[in-house]
Design an enzyme around this catalytic site. Structure first.
Site, PDB file in Angstrom:
ATOM      1  CG  ASP A 211      -2.969   2.935   2.918  1.00 37.91           C
ATOM      2  OD1 ASP A 211      -2.507   3.040   4.036  1.00 37.91           O
ATOM      3  OD2 ASP A 211      -3.547   1.749   2.440  1.00 37.91           O
ATOM      4  CD  GLU A 272       1.882   3.739   4.345  1.00 35.86           C
ATOM      5  OE1 GLU A 272       2.138   3.052   5.336  1.00 35.86           O
ATOM      6  OE2 GLU A 272       1.109   3.211   3.500  1.00 35.86           O
TER       7      GLU A 272
HETATM    8  C1  NOJ Z   1      -0.749   1.274   5.373  1.00 30.72           C
HETATM    9  C2  NOJ Z   1      -1.858   1.736   6.944  1.00 30.72           C
HETATM   10  O1  NOJ Z   1      -0.912   2.894   7.657  1.00 30.72           O
HETATM   11  C3  NOJ Z   1      -2.003   0.553   7.645  1.00 30.72           C
HETATM   12  O2  NOJ Z   1      -2.610   0.897   8.751  1.00 30.72           O
HETATM   13  C4  NOJ Z   1      -2.633  -0.438   6.759  1.00 30.72           C
HETATM   14  O3  NOJ Z   1      -2.747  -1.733   7.736  1.00 30.72           O
HETATM   15  C5  NOJ Z   1      -2.158  -0.627   5.461  1.00 30.72           C
HETATM   16  N1  NOJ Z   1      -1.699   0.462   4.709  1.00 30.72           N
HETATM   17  C6  NOJ Z   1      -3.066  -1.312   4.467  1.00 30.72           C
HETATM   18  O4  NOJ Z   1      -4.130  -0.542   4.101  1.00 30.72           O
END
Ligand code: NOJ
Ligand code: CA
Length: 547
Positions: A211, A272
């Site tokens: 993440d 990500e």
């Molecule tokens: C990216 C995640 O995909 C999202 O759903 C989340 O709100 C944020 N990161 C914070 O963790």
């Protein structure tokens, strides 16, 4: 089918994202769970996917759909137990499906043991130093320490008194106030994440989705610096290097790689990282995570020249860094592609969502056709394709969730500027009718529209031409057709047509336009996203051919 030991299994895999709370509910409490996933293994098998990625299932108060983690090494009791997780993992492995779990290293939840310890400790203590606590500005420290903003709230700083703290400091959270950011300059934080990664890898987990991988390291030198005005969280804006995509973050992933390589086959990971286009591929290098999501197609209009440019650029970068490309159209944060592509090019998606889907030019048939054509195009590319649950059903975004049912902090906390992400998180329809369309024996934690049954697995299974059957066949065929990670473009003399091929003579032609076009000559038909029309390829469709 046994699990492959091929260390490169992930390079050209199809990975299916499960948002556990909305996949399948096994006990009728309205919340999808681990046993629900286990109960649908034969469905996952029928999709011919190589792996699933599970969004967070850890203990959480759900301030941000589970991305606010209380304990990284446990299962939320609402979703199951570690024993149920192990059973699910074993059964998935028995049928050859790998498992990725989601790691959320930038922030914990405010209920995490460490944050509770920090709030109850003195300024300057070791407990506070695991997070980012600072004194405020102003005569009495009544102002936040910097102008940093959060994704879900006006300021990235909350006063500790809001969490019961008594020392007058502020703590940093680039997301919701319930998601305090870790201090990644503190080695203890890094060590603890290595323990977490090892915990899951030792259980047999095959990979990790990381993440906001670009956010861990910040410039925390004192005094803290403001970010440039206008304040924005766009990591592409010059000056925002204070908070995003800093060189030091790559040291973290090099350490993680050392751990991953101790396993056989080595564990894999996908970042990500919403960094600058030229920098995201660093995260994906073999010395680091191996893959990074490429969100360019997800953000692009359904247009031939866009697609070609994006594919060429990303494929070249992945090759340069020794990683494999990734192709993504959808996830739990984005408007579903059938809905996106149903709108005229360049539409304002947020305004569309906020109007509950009011638009005279919304063409869901075209959108659905385009979404499936786009995925079949991506499935023909070298690299790894990610599919988000429901994408295989052609599910549209749910646009009419009432304000009092919205769960997403993006809407609730952020001045209600953007209706948020609940519309793509509505529980899946499994049956044409019945309680929550087969999601569970109780309700669904987000409201399903009355017509959801028409998109259900039951409604589409065995129906020629349904999105589900097109996907199933495409993914199965792709396995047979898989070959070296290379592609060749063929000129088409039609700006709305893309034609590419792979080294083994597998051709893919996508028609981005609205009128039928003739197929290239001397190639044999294999599969198409829509039936051919008098031997021609209809608008918004993809065909696979064999030389
Ligand atoms: C990216 C995640 O995909 C999202 O759903 C989340 O709100 C944020 N990161 C914070 O963790
Ligand atoms: Ca449940």
């Amino acid at each position: 089918m046994a699990l492959t030991l091929d260390k490169d299994w992930w390079r050209q895999a199809v990975i299916y994202q499960i948002y556990p709370r909305s996949f399948k509910d096994s006990n009728g409490d309205g919340i999808g769970d681990i046993k629900g996933v286990t109960s649908k293994i034969s469905y996952l098998q029928s999709l011919h996917i190589d792996a699933i990625w599970l969004s967070p299932f850890y203990p959480s108060a759900l301030a941000d759909g589970g991305y606010d983690v209380d304990d990284y090494r446990d299962v939320d009791p609402k979703l199951g137990t570690l024993a149920e997780f192990d059973e699910m993992l074993e059964k998935l492995h028995e049928v050859g499906i790998h498992v990725f779990v989601d790691i959320v290293p930038n922030h914990s939840s405010n209920r995490h043991r460490w944050f509770q310890e920090a709030i109850n400790s003195e300024p300057g203590s070791a407990a506070r130093n695991r997070y980012i606590f600072r004194d405020g500005k102003g005569a009495d420290g009544e102002l936040p320490p910097t102008n940093w903003i959060s994704h879900f709230a006006p300021s990235a700083w909350s006063h500790e008194s809001t969490q019961g703290g008594k020392h007058g400091q502020w703590y940093c959270h680039l997301f919701a106030p319930e998601q305090p950011d870790f201090n990644w300059d503190n080695e203890e934080v890094g060590e603890d994440f290595l323990t977490t990664l090892k915990f899951w890898a030792d259980r047999g987990v095959d990979g990790f989705r990381i993440d906001v991988a670009h956010m861990l390291k910040k410039d925390l030198s004192n005094p803290l610096k403001d970010v440039p005005e206008p304040v924005t969280l766009d990591s592409n804006i010059a000056g925002n290097e204070i908070l995003f995509d800093r060189d030091e973050v790559h040291e973290v992933y090099k350490k993680w790689r050392e751990l991953f390589n101790r396993y056989n086959p080595p564990r894999v990971a996908v970042a990500e990282a919403w960094g600058k286009p030229e920098s995201i591929h660093r995260y994906a290098s073999p010395e680091e995570l191996g893959q990074a999501f490429n969100f360019d197609l997800l953000l692009a209009d359904f247009q031939a020249d866009n697609y070609r440019e994006i594919v060429s650029r990303n494929f070249a970068a992945a090759t340069q860094y020794g990683s494999s490309s990734t192709w993504v159209f959808s996830n739990h944060d984005q408007v579903r592609p059938a809905t996106r592509y149903a709108l005229p090019l360049g539409s304002d998606l947020i305004a569309f969502k906020n109007s509950n889907g009011a638009s005279s030019s919304y063409d869901l048939i075209r959108g659905t056709n385009a979404a499936i054509a786009a995925q079949m195009f991506a499935l023909a590319l070298p690299g790894c394709t990610y599919i988000y649950q429901g994408e295989e059903l052609g599910l549209p975004e749910v646009l009419d969730i009432a304000e009092d049912q919205i769960q997403d902090p993006q809407y609730l906390r952020n001045h209600k500027i953007d209706k948020g992400r609940d519309g793509c998180r509505v529980p899946l329809p499994w049956t044409t009718s019945g309680t929550s369309f087969g999601f569970g024996s109780g309700g669904a934690h987000l409201p399903q529209p009355d017509n959801f049954g028409q998109y259900s697995v039951e409604a589409e299974s065995g129906v020629t031409g349904s999105p589900l059957e097109i996907f199933r066949r495409a993914i199965a065929l792709r396995k047979e057709l898989m070959c070296a990670e290379e592609l060749t473009w063929h000129e088409t003399n039609n700006p709305e047509l893309l034609h590419l091929s792979r080294p083994n003579g597998w051709h893919c032609v996508t028609n981005f336009g609205r009128t039928n076009v003739a197929l290239p000559k001397n190639l044999t038909f294999i599969h198409s996203s829509q039936p051919l029309a008098g031997g021609e390829l209809p608008g918004a469709s993809t065909v696979w051919l064999q030389a």
